[in-house]
Design an enzyme around this catalytic site. Structure first.
Site, PDB file in Angstrom:
ATOM      1  N   LYS A 107     -60.502 -27.699 -61.919  1.00 54.32           N
ATOM      2  CA  LYS A 107     -59.510 -27.466 -62.982  1.00 54.32           C
ATOM      3  C   LYS A 107     -60.098 -26.558 -64.054  1.00 54.32           C
ATOM      4  CE  LYS A 107     -57.061 -31.674 -61.880  1.00 54.32           C
ATOM      5  NZ  LYS A 107     -56.831 -33.107 -62.056  1.00 54.32           N
ATOM      6  N   GLN A 167     -58.214 -37.635 -66.171  1.00 55.77           N
ATOM      7  CA  GLN A 167     -58.369 -37.738 -64.716  1.00 55.77           C
ATOM      8  C   GLN A 167     -58.321 -39.202 -64.279  1.00 55.77           C
ATOM      9  OE1 GLN A 167     -58.482 -35.051 -62.702  1.00 55.77           O
ATOM     10  NE2 GLN A 167     -58.637 -36.293 -60.871  1.00 55.77           N
ATOM     11  N   ASP A 193     -49.590 -33.543 -66.753  1.00 53.51           N
ATOM     12  CA  ASP A 193     -49.477 -34.214 -65.450  1.00 53.51           C
ATOM     13  C   ASP A 193     -48.040 -34.686 -65.191  1.00 53.51           C
ATOM     14  OD1 ASP A 193     -51.898 -34.458 -63.929  1.00 53.51           O
ATOM     15  OD2 ASP A 193     -52.712 -35.813 -65.449  1.00 53.51           O
TER      16      ASP A 193
END
Ligand code: GUN
Length: 278
Positions: free
Chosen positions: A49, A93, A116
């Protein structure tokens, strides 16, 4: 023989578009990536990422917290990031260590920074078809399907897996494009027969060799969201590729299929977040 869907190429195109827009408009865009603990797979995802941010001209801010971090400490960091104007997107995460309740953390992220699309507000917006952010993996799958030139309208689509991250939002995005959608899971009766109905089969199970040739209709598009390690510790998907590939019209490889798309869509969402906040 199936045509391979090249996730690397499609994801590069998405990232090129994000970079071009950021450059041409002279935007300053920032993504905070938070990782807690020592999960090796998470470490690899987070590094990828960060690399994608560099490619797109997005500033990344990494917060690597120790395994024993408390929920309060993580929530305090989320509050700080919510209030930092340099941070347009916040990604925590998953999975998190067991002392931290993931739902509480997701709920704390400002919905306009939730790149997200895991926050209940964003999940609700996806349900009603009026969204600010598309969930990264399902949105990436849609891009891959579009790259084949297929019109999803009226197609029989079967999604294997009902997770909040992939299965459920995947079904919604297919439905928004007028597919007839079935979600299968561990209690589905005669899974193979249901899967054989699919013009488009999306597997998000997390088990190597789960999808076998008898579950696939001739000419189906097969999308493999799985990221597993086989007995030789090699990265592999859910689909038994060698036996399914001859039956499919299009198929995604693992690696090089859905994985790179998830990250490209995250970049797209971070740019969308910048616009939402300005
Ligand atoms: N862990 C596995 N996939 C994801 C993802 O898409 N986002 C986050 N935040 N964590 C994950």
């Amino acid at each position: 023989m199936a045509k391979l869907i090249d996730g690397k190429a499609v994801s590069q195109k998405v990232k090129d578009e994000v970079r071009a827009e950021i450059e041409s408009k002279g935007l300053k865009v920032g993504l905070a990536v938070v990782i807690v603990g020592n999960n090796q797979a998470s470490r690899v995802y987070v590094n990828n990422k960060k690399k994608a941010c560099e490619v797109c001209g997005i500033q990344s801010f990494e917060y690597a917290l120790p395994e024993e971090t408390t929920e309060k400490e993580l929530l305090d960091l989320v509050d700080t990031l919510n209030n930092d104007p340099k941070v347009n997107g916040i990604l925590v995460q998953l999975p998190l260590p067991k002392q931290i309740n993931e739902e509480n953390v997701i709920a704390r992220i400002s919905p306009i920074k939730d790149v997200d699309a895991f926050h209940a507000v964003n999940v609700g917006k996806i349900m009603i078809g009026n969204y600010s952010f598309l969930p990264c993996t399902p949105a990436g799958v849609m891009e891959l399907i579009h790259s084949t030139g297929t019109d999803v309208t009226g197609k029989e689509c079967v999604v294997i897996g009902r997770s909040n991250i992939v299965g459920k939002p995947m079904a919604m995005l297919l439905l928004h494009e007028n597919a007839t959608v079935t979600i299968c899971h561990s209690r589905t009766k005669d899974l193979a027969a249901v899967c054989r109905r699919a013009d488009i089969l999306v597997s998000a199970v997390g088990k190597a060799d789960f999808v076998t040739a008898d579950m696939v209709k001739d000419g189906a598009i097969v999308i493999d969201v799985g990221m597993n390690r086989n007995a030789e510790n090699k990265l592999c998907g859910d689909v038994k590729f060698d036996e399914v590939e001859p039956k499919a019209s299009y198929i995604t490889p693992v690696p090089g299929g859905v994985g790179p798309m998830t990250i490209a869509m995250l970049m797209k969402n971070t740019l969308a977040a910048k616009y939402l906040q300005s």
